[in-house]
Motif scaffolding. Sequence first.
Motif, PDB file in Angstrom:
ATOM      1  N   VAL A   1       3.835  15.490   7.409  1.00  0.00           N
ATOM      2  CA  VAL A   1       4.138  15.422   5.982  1.00  0.00           C
ATOM      3  C   VAL A   1       4.445  16.814   5.449  1.00  0.00           C
ATOM      4  O   VAL A   1       5.412  17.009   4.714  1.00  0.00           O
ATOM      5  N   ARG A   2       3.662  17.783   5.864  1.00  0.00           N
ATOM      6  CA  ARG A   2       3.850  19.131   5.338  1.00  0.00           C
ATOM      7  C   ARG A   2       5.195  19.720   5.740  1.00  0.00           C
ATOM      8  O   ARG A   2       5.944  20.219   4.896  1.00  0.00           O
TER       9      ARG A   2
ATOM     10  N   PRO B   1      -5.028  -0.298   8.079  1.00  0.00           N
ATOM     11  CA  PRO B   1      -5.442   0.409   9.286  1.00  0.00           C
ATOM     12  C   PRO B   1      -6.147  -0.499  10.288  1.00  0.00           C
ATOM     13  O   PRO B   1      -6.054  -0.282  11.489  1.00  0.00           O
TER      14      PRO B   1
ATOM     15  N   TRP C   1      -6.290  10.482  -5.696  1.00  0.00           N
ATOM     16  CA  TRP C   1      -7.670  10.165  -5.305  1.00  0.00           C
ATOM     17  C   TRP C   1      -8.646  10.999  -6.121  1.00  0.00           C
ATOM     18  O   TRP C   1      -8.437  12.197  -6.304  1.00  0.00           O
TER      19      TRP C   1
ATOM     20  N   THR D   1      -7.828   9.952   3.995  1.00  0.00           N
ATOM     21  CA  THR D   1      -7.374   8.878   3.099  1.00  0.00           C
ATOM     22  C   THR D   1      -6.781   7.711   3.879  1.00  0.00           C
ATOM     23  O   THR D   1      -6.768   6.583   3.394  1.00  0.00           O
ATOM     24  N   TYR D   2      -6.315   7.978   5.093  1.00  0.00           N
ATOM     25  CA  TYR D   2      -5.796   6.885   5.918  1.00  0.00           C
ATOM     26  C   TYR D   2      -6.823   5.773   6.059  1.00  0.00           C
ATOM     27  O   TYR D   2      -6.494   4.595   6.037  1.00  0.00           O
ATOM     28  N   TYR D   3      -8.076   6.195   6.212  1.00  0.00           N
ATOM     29  CA  TYR D   3      -9.138   5.216   6.450  1.00  0.00           C
ATOM     30  C   TYR D   3      -9.738   4.672   5.155  1.00  0.00           C
ATOM     31  O   TYR D   3     -10.514   3.741   5.174  1.00  0.00           O
TER      32      TYR D   3
ATOM     33  N   PHE E   1       3.677   3.512  14.061  1.00  0.00           N
ATOM     34  CA  PHE E   1       3.769   2.963  12.712  1.00  0.00           C
ATOM     35  C   PHE E   1       5.084   2.276  12.406  1.00  0.00           C
ATOM     36  O   PHE E   1       5.216   1.592  11.410  1.00  0.00           O
TER      37      PHE E   1
ATOM     38  N   LYS F   1      -7.985   3.545   2.489  1.00  0.00           N
ATOM     39  CA  LYS F   1      -7.173   2.569   1.777  1.00  0.00           C
ATOM     40  C   LYS F   1      -7.694   1.144   1.959  1.00  0.00           C
ATOM     41  O   LYS F   1      -8.249   0.801   2.968  1.00  0.00           O
TER      42      LYS F   1
ATOM     43  N   VAL G   1      -3.580  10.132  13.785  1.00  0.00           N
ATOM     44  CA  VAL G   1      -3.739  10.149  12.327  1.00  0.00           C
ATOM     45  C   VAL G   1      -3.930  11.580  11.830  1.00  0.00           C
ATOM     46  O   VAL G   1      -3.377  11.968  10.801  1.00  0.00           O
TER      47      VAL G   1
ATOM     48  N   TYR H   1       4.709  -0.802   9.797  1.00  0.00           N
ATOM     49  CA  TYR H   1       3.303  -0.768   9.456  1.00  0.00           C
ATOM     50  C   TYR H   1       3.031  -1.571   8.195  1.00  0.00           C
ATOM     51  O   TYR H   1       3.720  -1.449   7.191  1.00  0.00           O
TER      52      TYR H   1
ATOM     53  N   GLU I   1      -1.630  17.945  -4.617  1.00  0.00           N
ATOM     54  CA  GLU I   1      -1.543  17.003  -3.498  1.00  0.00           C
ATOM     55  C   GLU I   1      -2.178  15.652  -3.836  1.00  0.00           C
ATOM     56  O   GLU I   1      -2.330  14.793  -2.967  1.00  0.00           O
TER      57      GLU I   1
ATOM     58  N   GLY J   1       3.037   7.023   2.430  1.00  0.00           N
ATOM     59  CA  GLY J   1       2.541   5.666   2.199  1.00  0.00           C
ATOM     60  C   GLY J   1       1.483   5.275   3.223  1.00  0.00           C
ATOM     61  O   GLY J   1       0.439   4.726   2.887  1.00  0.00           O
ATOM     62  N   ILE J   2       1.757   5.581   4.482  1.00  0.00           N
ATOM     63  CA  ILE J   2       0.820   5.257   5.561  1.00  0.00           C
ATOM     64  C   ILE J   2      -0.524   5.946   5.348  1.00  0.00           C
ATOM     65  O   ILE J   2      -1.587   5.355   5.524  1.00  0.00           O
ATOM     66  N   LEU J   3      -0.473   7.198   4.922  1.00  0.00           N
ATOM     67  CA  LEU J   3      -1.707   7.963   4.730  1.00  0.00           C
ATOM     68  C   LEU J   3      -2.385   7.677   3.391  1.00  0.00           C
ATOM     69  O   LEU J   3      -3.491   8.143   3.143  1.00  0.00           O
ATOM     70  N   GLY J   4      -1.709   6.926   2.537  1.00  0.00           N
ATOM     71  CA  GLY J   4      -2.277   6.683   1.218  1.00  0.00           C
ATOM     72  C   GLY J   4      -2.086   7.858   0.283  1.00  0.00           C
ATOM     73  O   GLY J   4      -2.854   8.049  -0.652  1.00  0.00           O
ATOM     74  N   LEU J   5      -1.040   8.619   0.520  1.00  0.00           N
ATOM     75  CA  LEU J   5      -0.795   9.799  -0.318  1.00  0.00           C
ATOM     76  C   LEU J   5       0.241   9.505  -1.400  1.00  0.00           C
ATOM     77  O   LEU J   5       0.717  10.409  -2.074  1.00  0.00           O
TER      78      LEU J   5
ATOM     79  N   VAL K   1      -6.927  20.658   2.478  1.00  0.00           N
ATOM     80  CA  VAL K   1      -6.029  19.601   2.013  1.00  0.00           C
ATOM     81  C   VAL K   1      -5.646  18.689   3.176  1.00  0.00           C
ATOM     82  O   VAL K   1      -5.684  17.456   3.061  1.00  0.00           O
ATOM     83  N   MET K   2      -5.322  19.278   4.326  1.00  0.00           N
ATOM     84  CA  MET K   2      -4.976  18.434   5.470  1.00  0.00           C
ATOM     85  C   MET K   2      -6.161  17.595   5.931  1.00  0.00           C
ATOM     86  O   MET K   2      -5.993  16.451   6.355  1.00  0.00           O
TER      87      MET K   2
ATOM     88  N   PRO L   1      -0.640  14.465   8.605  1.00  0.00           N
ATOM     89  CA  PRO L   1      -0.478  15.398   7.480  1.00  0.00           C
ATOM     90  C   PRO L   1       0.360  16.619   7.841  1.00  0.00           C
ATOM     91  O   PRO L   1       1.057  17.185   6.991  1.00  0.00           O
TER      92      PRO L   1
ATOM     93  N   GLY M   1       0.287  -1.522   6.331  1.00  0.00           N
ATOM     94  CA  GLY M   1      -0.570  -0.878   5.344  1.00  0.00           C
ATOM     95  C   GLY M   1      -2.050  -1.015   5.605  1.00  0.00           C
ATOM     96  O   GLY M   1      -2.858  -0.365   4.952  1.00  0.00           O
TER      97      GLY M   1
ATOM     98  N   GLN N   1      -6.220  14.736   3.643  1.00  0.00           N
ATOM     99  CA  GLN N   1      -5.060  13.862   3.836  1.00  0.00           C
ATOM    100  C   GLN N   1      -5.186  12.941   5.043  1.00  0.00           C
ATOM    101  O   GLN N   1      -4.573  11.876   5.068  1.00  0.00           O
ATOM    102  N   SER N   2      -5.937  13.362   6.053  1.00  0.00           N
ATOM    103  CA  SER N   2      -6.091  12.419   7.161  1.00  0.00           C
ATOM    104  C   SER N   2      -7.208  11.415   6.883  1.00  0.00           C
ATOM    105  O   SER N   2      -7.157  10.283   7.359  1.00  0.00           O
TER     106      SER N   2
END
Lengths: 220, 220
Positions: free
Chosen positions: A31-32, A14, A97, B215-217, A68, B219, A24, A10, A120, A89-93, B208-209, A28, A12, B212-213
């Motif tokens: 990730v969790r 979208p 923010w 933020t994908y959009y 991805f 970036k 998408v 990926y 978070e 990284g993919i989610l921008g976490l 939070v979740m 998360p 970076g 977190q989804s």
Amino acid sequence: MATGSLITTYDGDPDNLDVPDVVVERLPLYVRVLTNLASDGTDMVSSEQLGDQLHMTPAQIRKDLSYFGRFGKQGRGYNVVALVAQLKGILGLDRSWNACIVGMGRLGRAIISYPGFAPEGFKIVAAFDADDGLVGTNVDGTRVRSLSQINHTVSEDGISIGIVAVPASAAQAVIDALVDAGIGAILNYAPVTAHVPDHVKIKNIDPVMSLQSMTYYLKR
Amino acid sequence: MATGSLITTYDGDPDNLDVPDVVVERLPLYVRVLTNLASDGTDMVSSEQLGDQLHMTPAQIRKDLSYFGRFGKQGRGYNVVALVAQLKGILGLDRSWNACIVGMGRLGRAIISYPGFAPEGFKIVAAFDADDGLVGTNVDGTRVRSLSQINHTVSEDGISIGIVAVPASAAQAVIDALVDAGIGAILNYAPVTAHVPDHVKIKNIDPVMSLQSMTYYLKR
DNA sequence: GTTTGTGAAGGATTTCACAGCA
DNA sequence: TGCTGTGAAATCCTTCACAAAC
């Protein structure tokens, strides 16, 4: 990673990839659970193990990740630490923010005091309310500002997320103001279906609606 | 309505019908917008008007409703008051439901004090916490009970919904206790994917979740 | 004229099943 | 052997388009 290479991982952006929204929204979750596994010291994990924990089929997990890149190793599974880093990284976490909240009533106060956002990477850096009696007061260390300051504050403080905790009757106007101010994502706690332009993402949290659909299955 | 008649309208039993979950989850949305229209005094509404308000295609609304019966009149649309009554009946919202909440920390207190549940027919009639220091105290008029009382209280008070507001580490055990006690639906605020038997419905609320989804959009 | 209800078509998502690799 | 990554198949969901009803 490298722009210009053949597509294998990926890059970076979208826009370059057409990943279904449902995929998408599941990231998360991955990730969790991976973060939990990492803190347990788990090194490698298979899609089957992940599926057991998440109540999903292993195939769905593999397919989701395959949008991805190729993160696994045949015969071994996925490296937990590496995969969680990739997904973040993919989610921008992998950055933090700034968010603002509008509405400092009971709900807004509970949200701004909720300690789960900051760890978070989500910082609520500004709060707004329409009530002049509240403007200028402090809530949990944040000064409450007038709605008229939304535009200025959002650009000044680099705020990209708006949290809406106002009554239904005020919600659309507040959301319009946030959109005008340049916000890109909205977390809406007001019980309304708001109109936003295509470039703005909105998610609604409505516990009453969640309960109302579950009662369908409760009846006898 | 009448059991034994040819299938034209919904007979009240979810098991007799196979309605996709996604459809059931949209019904509360229809109830909400129709309730608003009714209080505005609107008499009839078309699927197109509903679609405009909800950002859905008219066809989807008609198809959704058609799973349960034929509620409209060609050329005229749907009677607002009649349709909202039908949908409430289908969802089981023509009666009230008893709920309990487990976890009287910051979040649990906010939920129990939230004034939005009762007007919709959801009554939080009991509260539980693991902390002996809290047990016996009053929160917003409700006495906090020990976890050991869950079983007894759920059957005694006819509680069918459990709201979980405990830390992630305690959530599965609390959910197991609620399931054992005979609860049929769980609204889970803890950031875990909990295991429940098939006959129990669970919905998760995790702001939070949601962030977190999105933020994908965000970036760039 | 307007709008519903619904089969059929189309599109999206999930699951299957297996080649390929460690 | 064990497990990923992925085309193909299957399933699920949405939209189309139109006969029927008002």
